[in-house]
Design a protein around this motif. Structure first.
Motif, PDB file in Angstrom:
ATOM      1  N   GLN A  72       0.814  -1.214   0.000  1.00  0.00           N
ATOM      2  CA  GLN A  72       0.000   0.000   0.000  1.00  0.00           C
ATOM      3  C   GLN A  72       0.850   1.268   0.000  1.00  0.00           C
ATOM      4  O   GLN A  72       0.551   2.224  -0.706  1.00  0.00           O
ATOM      5  N   GLU A  73       1.928   1.287   0.766  1.00  0.00           N
ATOM      6  CA  GLU A  73       2.791   2.473   0.818  1.00  0.00           C
ATOM      7  C   GLU A  73       3.381   2.785  -0.560  1.00  0.00           C
ATOM      8  O   GLU A  73       3.424   3.947  -0.973  1.00  0.00           O
ATOM      9  N   ASP A  76       0.607   4.151  -2.797  1.00  0.00           N
ATOM     10  CA  ASP A  76       0.340   5.554  -2.465  1.00  0.00           C
ATOM     11  C   ASP A  76       1.411   6.467  -3.044  1.00  0.00           C
ATOM     12  O   ASP A  76       1.101   7.511  -3.627  1.00  0.00           O
ATOM     13  N   GLU A  77       2.674   6.079  -2.896  1.00  0.00           N
ATOM     14  CA  GLU A  77       3.754   6.903  -3.440  1.00  0.00           C
ATOM     15  C   GLU A  77       3.691   6.958  -4.961  1.00  0.00           C
ATOM     16  O   GLU A  77       3.938   8.004  -5.560  1.00  0.00           O
TER      17      GLU A  77
END
Length: 150
Positions: A72-73, A76-77
């Motif tokens: 997920q990180e 998002d980035e």
């Protein structure tokens, strides 16, 4: 930060550096090496399309199969990198809006919108309406014997 990496008050980078290049440099320093490689693999096709000015609205989405494999990180980035490339702004944020009909929805927006509850309410209303329309079209397609995977 060098002068070209310091954002203007409106979120754009100073100097000749493209905001997306500044953002990628900052991520390269901040992120785990493997996560950064995953990020680059996810965004490079979209960044190339933006640079070559051969975009359609579909091109702005990460490949669904590849995006599902990303943490997920990193997703998002990747969304923030693409938003920075499109807008030229460094003040984009990923926020989550809880929409009853669909559950939580992650969106990218500028910092001003992210902090405006009225504007976020308008966005949630828009998402609800789009969901309603999609479900209505899906029902029509199903009854008509057409594919419903849109």
């Amino acid at each position: 930060m060098s002068d070209s990496e310091i954002p203007h008050g409106d979120g754009r980078a100073h100097g000749d550096g493209r905001a997306v290049d500044v953002y990628l440099d900052l991520l390269r320093i901040r992120m785990d090496t493997e996560d950064y490689r995953l990020l680059l693999r996810a965004v490079e096709p979209v960044l190339k399309a933006i640079e070559e000015e051969r975009l359609s609205s579909h091109d702005l989405a990460l490949d669904t199969g590849a995006a599902d494999e990303l943490p997920q990180e990193v997703r998002d980035e990747a969304a923030l990198v693409i938003a920075t490339a499109v807008t030229g702004r460094l003040d984009n944020e990923v926020i989550e809006i809880d929409v009853e009909e669909t559950g939580p929805v992650r969106i990218v927006t500028d910092a001003t919108t992210a902090s405006d509850p009225a504007r976020l309410g308008e966005i949630a209303d828009y998402i609800r309406e789009r969901h309603r329309q999609t479900e209505e079209l899906r029902g029509i397609a199903e009854v008509s014997g057409l594919p419903t995977d849109f």
